[in-house]
Design a protein around this motif. Structure first.
Motif, PDB file in Angstrom:
ATOM      1  N   SER A 107     -27.417   7.569  -7.232  1.00 25.00           N
ATOM      2  CA  SER A 107     -26.058   7.771  -7.734  1.00 25.00           C
ATOM      3  C   SER A 107     -26.054   8.584  -9.027  1.00 25.00           C
ATOM      4  O   SER A 107     -25.000   8.830  -9.610  1.00 25.00           O
ATOM      5  N   VAL A 108     -27.241   9.006  -9.471  1.00 24.44           N
ATOM      6  CA  VAL A 108     -27.349   9.720 -10.744  1.00 24.44           C
ATOM      7  C   VAL A 108     -27.775  11.167 -10.510  1.00 24.44           C
ATOM      8  O   VAL A 108     -28.754  11.428  -9.815  1.00 24.44           O
ATOM      9  N   THR A 109     -27.028  12.093 -11.073  1.00 28.39           N
ATOM     10  CA  THR A 109     -27.405  13.507 -11.027  1.00 28.39           C
ATOM     11  C   THR A 109     -28.090  13.871 -12.341  1.00 28.39           C
ATOM     12  O   THR A 109     -27.524  13.667 -13.415  1.00 28.39           O
ATOM     13  N   LEU A 110     -29.300  14.375 -12.218  1.00 29.83           N
ATOM     14  CA  LEU A 110     -30.038  14.815 -13.400  1.00 29.83           C
ATOM     15  C   LEU A 110     -29.709  16.288 -13.644  1.00 29.83           C
ATOM     16  O   LEU A 110     -30.058  17.150 -12.835  1.00 29.83           O
ATOM     17  N   VAL A 111     -29.010  16.544 -14.747  1.00 28.38           N
ATOM     18  CA  VAL A 111     -28.725  17.923 -15.141  1.00 28.38           C
ATOM     19  C   VAL A 111     -29.795  18.326 -16.154  1.00 28.38           C
ATOM     20  O   VAL A 111     -29.857  17.775 -17.258  1.00 28.38           O
ATOM     21  N   ALA A 112     -30.654  19.243 -15.773  1.00 29.75           N
ATOM     22  CA  ALA A 112     -31.729  19.691 -16.665  1.00 29.75           C
ATOM     23  C   ALA A 112     -31.166  20.727 -17.624  1.00 29.75           C
ATOM     24  O   ALA A 112     -30.715  21.799 -17.202  1.00 29.75           O
ATOM     25  N   VAL A 113     -31.143  20.387 -18.912  1.00 29.05           N
ATOM     26  CA  VAL A 113     -30.565  21.305 -19.905  1.00 29.05           C
ATOM     27  C   VAL A 113     -31.651  22.275 -20.373  1.00 29.05           C
ATOM     28  O   VAL A 113     -32.630  21.879 -21.002  1.00 29.05           O
TER      29      VAL A 113
END
Ligand SMILES: *Cc1c(COP(=O)(O)O)cnc(C)c1O
Length: 253
Positions: A45-51
């Protein structure tokens, strides 16, 4: 002099850099999994947005090769150049997120590379994004950024990004009413010097209220490298991680 610039999409990271990022991603995924277990949540349920701000396009390629689907940037010109460089690379098509503050005069350019904007915080920006997205025939995913600082701190300095909690519902209504924008949910950064947990719990409460009027706005963009556990405990669906994946940046970023 010969032109030494590489052809689009051809720069690549060294094997040592690939190994470094691979190890960091494993560690980050472990942190996310542990935090989700502690909160009784499914890590899916978690989207990892790589900054990837301040980092080269080669790093973005490594992340995408490792399965990252979402990439975040905070500056239009830097992001536009990076997205451009990667456009020619086969198999590299992440969703690009703008996570930094946005000036209305940059909207056209941002719409050239961004799929999602996390920093919608005022009416003029809603208007400009809606017009710009409509002109390109797209619907743009938007998060409304909330300023979680104490009211006195907001009053003393309104320029830090984020709408005040009092103006939040009205701004969310405006995004939801805009034909070329889709209200995804809320975004926030934990205030400096304050404990992240209570700030994110407050954000979760605001999100619940907004969802009463906008049930589809169920996303919550919160949590950075230092506070992702507190954010996941409060229900974050999107964590924005830079330094935990790619190492610490020079100051001013
Ligand atoms: C830089 C940045 C991040 C990532 O921060 P880290 O501490 O490096 O994980 C997340 N969100 C926003 C808005 C940022 O500007």
């Amino acid at each position: 002099m010969t032109d030494s610039r590489p052809a689009p999409g051809t720069t690549s990271a060294t094997p040592a850099r690939v190994a470094e990022i691979t190890a960091a991603l494993v560690a980050v995924r472990t942190r996310i999994a542990r935090a989700c277990t502690a909160a009784g949540r499914n890590p899916d349920s978690v989207t990892l947005v790589a900054v990837t701000k301040t980092r080269p396009a080669a790093d973005v390629r490594v992340l995408v090769d490792l399965g990252i689907t979402d990439v975040g940037e905070n500056r239009d010109s830097e992001a536009a150049a990076k997205a451009d460089e990667l456009r020619g690379a086969p198999g590299v098509a992440p969703r690009w997120h703008l996570v930094g503050q946005l000036q209305t005069n940059k909207v056209r350019s941002v719409l050239g590379w961004a799929d999602v904007v996390h920093s919608v915080d005022r009416d003029r920006l809603v208007l400009a994004l809606d017009r710009g997205a409509a002109a390109t025939g797209r619907v743009l995913d938007c998060f409304v950024q909330v300023d979680l600082r104490e009211p006195a701190a907001i009053a003393a300095d309104s320029g830090r990004g984020g709408v005040s909690p009092e103006d939040l519902a009205r701004l969310c209504d405006a995004v939801a009413a805009a034909g070329a924008l889709r209200l995804r949910g809320l975004m926030a950064v934990a205030p400096l010097g304050a404990s992240a947990g209570p700030a994110f719990e407050r954000l979760a409460g605001l999100s619940e209220r907004i969802r009463a009027d906008h049930p589809a706005a169920d996303a919550l963009s919160a949590g950075m490298s230092g506070d992702l556990e507190a954010a996941l405990a409060a229900g974050a669906t999107h964590v924005r991680l830079g330094s935990a994946l790619l190492g610490s940046r020079p100051l001013l970023h």
